[in-house]
Design a protein around this motif. Structure first.
Motif, PDB file in Angstrom:
ATOM      1  N   PRO A  34       0.933  -1.185  -0.044  1.00 27.78           N
ATOM      2  CA  PRO A  34      -0.049  -0.111   0.069  1.00 27.78           C
ATOM      3  C   PRO A  34       1.008   1.321   0.077  1.00 27.78           C
ATOM      4  O   PRO A  34       1.682   1.319   0.893  1.00 27.78           O
ATOM      5  CB  PRO A  34      -0.656  -0.075   1.384  1.00 27.78           C
ATOM      6  CG  PRO A  34      -0.199  -0.957   2.162  1.00 27.78           C
ATOM      7  CD  PRO A  34       0.853  -1.952   1.340  1.00 27.78           C
ATOM      8  N   TYR A 140      -8.342  -3.163   1.198  1.00 29.03           N
ATOM      9  CA  TYR A 140      -6.963  -3.133   2.397  1.00 29.03           C
ATOM     10  C   TYR A 140      -7.587  -3.588   3.672  1.00 29.03           C
ATOM     11  O   TYR A 140      -8.568  -3.272   4.038  1.00 29.03           O
ATOM     12  CB  TYR A 140      -6.501  -1.941   2.231  1.00 29.03           C
ATOM     13  CG  TYR A 140      -5.487  -1.654   3.465  1.00 29.03           C
ATOM     14  CD1 TYR A 140      -4.242  -2.231   3.218  1.00 29.03           C
ATOM     15  CD2 TYR A 140      -5.844  -1.081   4.515  1.00 29.03           C
ATOM     16  CE1 TYR A 140      -3.079  -2.008   4.136  1.00 29.03           C
ATOM     17  CE2 TYR A 140      -4.582  -0.625   5.540  1.00 29.03           C
ATOM     18  CZ  TYR A 140      -3.533  -1.224   4.998  1.00 29.03           C
ATOM     19  OH  TYR A 140      -2.447  -1.189   6.387  1.00 29.03           O
ATOM     20  N   LEU A 147      -2.781  -5.745   1.665  1.00 28.33           N
ATOM     21  CA  LEU A 147      -3.876  -5.708   0.623  1.00 28.33           C
ATOM     22  C   LEU A 147      -4.673  -7.083   0.643  1.00 28.33           C
ATOM     23  O   LEU A 147      -4.044  -7.935   0.727  1.00 28.33           O
ATOM     24  CB  LEU A 147      -3.163  -5.327  -0.839  1.00 28.33           C
ATOM     25  CG  LEU A 147      -2.468  -4.348  -0.847  1.00 28.33           C
ATOM     26  CD1 LEU A 147      -1.630  -4.367  -2.365  1.00 28.33           C
ATOM     27  CD2 LEU A 147      -3.109  -2.985  -0.614  1.00 28.33           C
TER      28      LEU A 147
END
Length: 292
Positions: A34, A140, A147
């Motif tokens: 992320p 998420y 993820l």
């Protein structure tokens, strides 16, 4: 008065090496993390492990033809100097890697070294395509801090052999074998200086006749892979250079970049491209031996 346009001719072997270095990695080897998080959604960023870069350099250039060195800066950053031997010359690219936020100082340094190597390798084309991936927001997990569903890679980020569904890659069923009388040997083409190379190439490509040429793009790709390995074993080029050359020549001629889709006139075109490449690399090797 305008000056005449100057066309720079690039070394085909160096072009092939550049193409092999920049080839996309297997999808399973590309990881995502992320980059930005908003509640249960995150902006995914693709990356590769530093060991993949080392493997790519070994496979394309050989372990003896690349070097790396590092300088450690007071702020924890690391400078990587990556040197590659290309066309008989050593070329150096430099970039800086940043430390991670891990609590252990040793882990922070290792992260900075890996980051520096990856950034320097990008300047040689390795993994550069990852910077062109479209921005994708995915689910998420804030508890696991990861993820939930990594994004799918676009077609340009897949290796050529994987750029289409697996069902389309499967070779078509073979037609039943029909017994026929032996055919007369084809009349060989007389050349000024016949070389054993042409005979060797004929083992892979077959004589230039309608019955011995590859019947489709799948067979063509398989034969070129085998012959590419033979040329690499003879130290005439790096592994993958022949495939890269034929593919690039085909794209310039208007064919698709996926060789397994080639049919009709693309097949003899590929055979001619192989002969052109082999003549070039063998001539280059002879020149190097003469110079030595």
């Amino acid at each position: 008065m305008t000056s005449p346009e100057v066309t720079v001719q690039r070394d085909p072997q160096l072009q092939a090496i550049a193409a092999a270095l920049s080839e996309p990695f297997e999808p399973k080897e590309v990881k995502f993390k992320p980059q930005m998080v908003k509640n249960n959604r995150a902006l995914a960023m693709g990356y590769i492990d530093a060991r993949l870069i080392q493997d790519r350099l070994d496979d394309v250039l050989g372990v003896e033809n690349w070097q790396d060195s590092y300088d450690f800066l007071p702020d924890g950053s690391v400078v990587c100097r990556l040197r590659l031997k290309l066309g008989g010359r050593w070329i150096t690219k430099t970039d800086v890697g940043s430390p991670s936020e891990q609590p252990d100082s040793g882990d922070r340094v290792k992260a900075a070294v890996s980051d520096a190597l990856k950034r320097a390798a990008v300047k040689f084309g390795i993994g550069r395509y990852l910077y062109r991936l479209p921005a994708q927001w995915v689910d998420y997990d804030p508890v696991k801090k990861q993820l939930s569903n990594p994004p799918q890679l676009p077609a340009f980020a897949l290796p050529r052999a994987k750029a289409q569904p697996q069902a389309a890659v499967a070779a078509p069923p073979r037609a039943p074998k029909v017994t026929s009388p032996p055919k007369p040997e084809p009349v060989p083409v007389v050349e000024e200086k016949p070389q054993p190379v042409v005979k060797e190439a004929a083992k892979v490509e077959g004589p230039k006749s309608a019955t011995s040429l590859p019947s489709n793009g799948h067979e063509l790709h398989r034969r070129l892979q085998e012959y590419d390995a033979k040329l690499a074993a003879q130290k005439l080029c790096v592994r993958g250079a022949l495939l890269a050359h034929v593919t690039q020549a085909g794209v310039k001629a208007g064919y698709t970049a996926n060789m397994t889709d080639w049919t009709g006139p693309a097949i003899p075109f590929a055979v001619d491209a192989v002969k052109e490449f082999e003549t070039s690399v063998r001539s280059a090797k002879t020149d190097r031996q003469t110079a030595a």
